[in-house]
Design an enzyme around this catalytic site. Sequence first.
Site, mmCIF file in Angstrom:
data_model
loop_
_atom_site.group_PDB
_atom_site.id
_atom_site.type_symbol
_atom_site.label_atom_id
_atom_site.label_comp_id
_atom_site.label_asym_id
_atom_site.label_seq_id
_atom_site.Cartn_x
_atom_site.Cartn_y
_atom_site.Cartn_z
ATOM 1 N N HIS A 1 -62.381 30.926 40.359
ATOM 2 C CA HIS A 1 -61.715 31.250 39.087
ATOM 3 C C HIS A 1 -62.652 31.044 37.905
ATOM 4 C CE1 HIS A 1 -57.666 31.587 40.942
ATOM 5 N NE2 HIS A 1 -58.308 30.922 41.886
ATOM 6 N N GLU B 1 -85.892 19.761 46.401
ATOM 7 C CA GLU B 1 -87.128 18.974 46.374
ATOM 8 C C GLU B 1 -88.071 19.362 47.504
ATOM 9 O OE1 GLU B 1 -86.430 14.721 46.408
ATOM 10 O OE2 GLU B 1 -86.793 14.587 44.270
ATOM 11 N N LYS C 1 -91.279 11.510 34.478
ATOM 12 C CA LYS C 1 -91.388 10.047 34.485
ATOM 13 C C LYS C 1 -92.546 9.599 33.610
ATOM 14 C CE LYS C 1 -89.635 9.204 39.140
ATOM 15 N NZ LYS C 1 -90.010 8.803 40.487
#
Length: 444
Positions: free
Chosen positions: A305, A284, A419
Site C-alpha cells: 500500500h 556489506e 568512522k
Amino acid sequence: MLDVKLFQMQAFLPADYEEALAPRLADAQQKLQTATGAGSDFTGWVHLPRDYDRAEFDRILAAADKIRRDSQALVVIGIGGSYLGARGVIECLCSPNYNLKKKDGPNVYFIGNGLSADALEEVLELVADVDFSVNVISKSGTTTEPAVAFRFFRAALEKKYGREGARGRIYATTDRARGALKSLADAEGWETFVVPDDVGGRYSVLTAVGLLPIAAAGVDIRALMAGAAAMMDRCAQGGADCPAWRYAAARYALYTAGKEVELLSCYDPAFRFMAEWWKQLYGESEGKEGRGLFPASVDFTADLHSMGQYIQQGKRLMLETVVRLGPSHAELRVPRDETDGDGLNFLAGTSMDFIRDRAMEGTLLAHTEGGVPNLIVEAGGKTPEALGELIYFFEYACGLSGYLLDVNPFDQPGVEAYKKNMFALLGKPGYEDRRADLEARLRA
Ligand code: PA5
C-alpha cells in the site's frame, strides 16, 4: 525443508543460465569449502554449525538461564553484525511485541546501535526499576556506538548493585584476546564469550554474539544450530539441488542482465529484523568495487500500500525475493457477520493464512507481469530449526554470490570512511590533521 523456487524465470533469463554458471559456482563452492578464496581468513562460519565450541555453548546456556532467573530485563549492546541477527531471530520467533508479552524470561532491549540520546535515555528509564543484566557485544571491542552506550549501562548497574554485584550481571562478547572490551572484561572479572577470529560480524549470529541474547529470550538454540547444521550439509554438496547454489545463480544472472536492486519481501511483520540482518549481510559482502545488487526490504502486505506502486510501475531495476515462512502459529478464521455491512461474508470461515497466501500469489503474478522477476524462498516454518536453516542458507549463498561477483565477500573497507571522519570531528587524538581539513570542507 527449505526450498528455492524460481517463478516464471523464462521471461527474464535464458533457460540454460544455471548450466552456464555451473563452472563458476563450482569454483566459488570450492573456495568456500576449502577456505582458498579472497577473505578466506573469515570463513570460519562455513563449518561453524559442526565445529562450534561445545563448552562455550554450555556456558551460553548457563548464562542465559541465570539471566532468565535473576533479571527482568536484558540490555543487549551492539551494532551491525553484533546486533541485527539476535534481534532478527528474537522478533521472528518470539514476536516484535515480545517485550509486551507475558513470559517467563526477561524483556530484551537493544541499544548501542546508534547515537540517539533519546533512545539511550529511554532504555535507561525502562530498566531503572527492574533487575537487569547487560550483554555488551563488540568483536573489535572498540566500536564507538556500543562503547559509549556501555558506559551508561555499566554505571547504572554499578550504581544499583555495586561493583561486585554488577560483575555478575555483565556479559561481554568480544575477541578472544584483543581489544579494549576484552581488556576491561579481564580486569573487571566479567564473564566473556568469544567471537571467533575467523568469523566476521555479519556472519556471527550463530556464535555467542547471537546465541546468548537469543537463548536469554527463551529460544531453543540447540534447535537453531541443528537447523543450520542440516543446511550446512546440503550446501556442502553444492550442485543444482543446493538451494543456496540456485539462489546465488539466479540473483547473479539477473544482476548481469541489468537488475540493480534486490527486494526481500515477507508477509509476516515478525520477519522485519531478519530482513535488516539480510541487508547487512548482502550489502556489506557484495557492495564494493562499484558492484553488487543494492539490498532493500519490504513488509507485505503493508508496503504493497506504499512501495507497491513503485514496484509495479516504477523504474524497472529490481528483482524480488519472497521469503515464505509457512503456516502461522495462530489459526484464525474470519468471523461471520449477520449484517455483512462490510461485504466480507464471502470470506467468513476462511483462515487468515489462506487469505495471505492468495495475496502473495496475486502479488507474485502482478509483479512478474510488471517486469519484476520473483524468487521464492520457502522457509518451512517459524521454528528455531527452520530459522537456523534459513540463516545458513543466506550466509552460504552470500559467500557464493561474492565470489561470483569477484569481490572479497568478507571485508568491509568502506565502513571505515565515516568512522575516520567522525573521530576527527570529535577530536580523537591522532586525527588532528584530518579534523582541520574536514572542518574547512564543512564550512566551504
Ligand atoms: O559486519 C561487520 O563487521 C560490522 O557490521 C560489525 O559487526 C559492526 O561494525 C560492529 O563491530 P564490532 O562488533 O567490532 O563492534
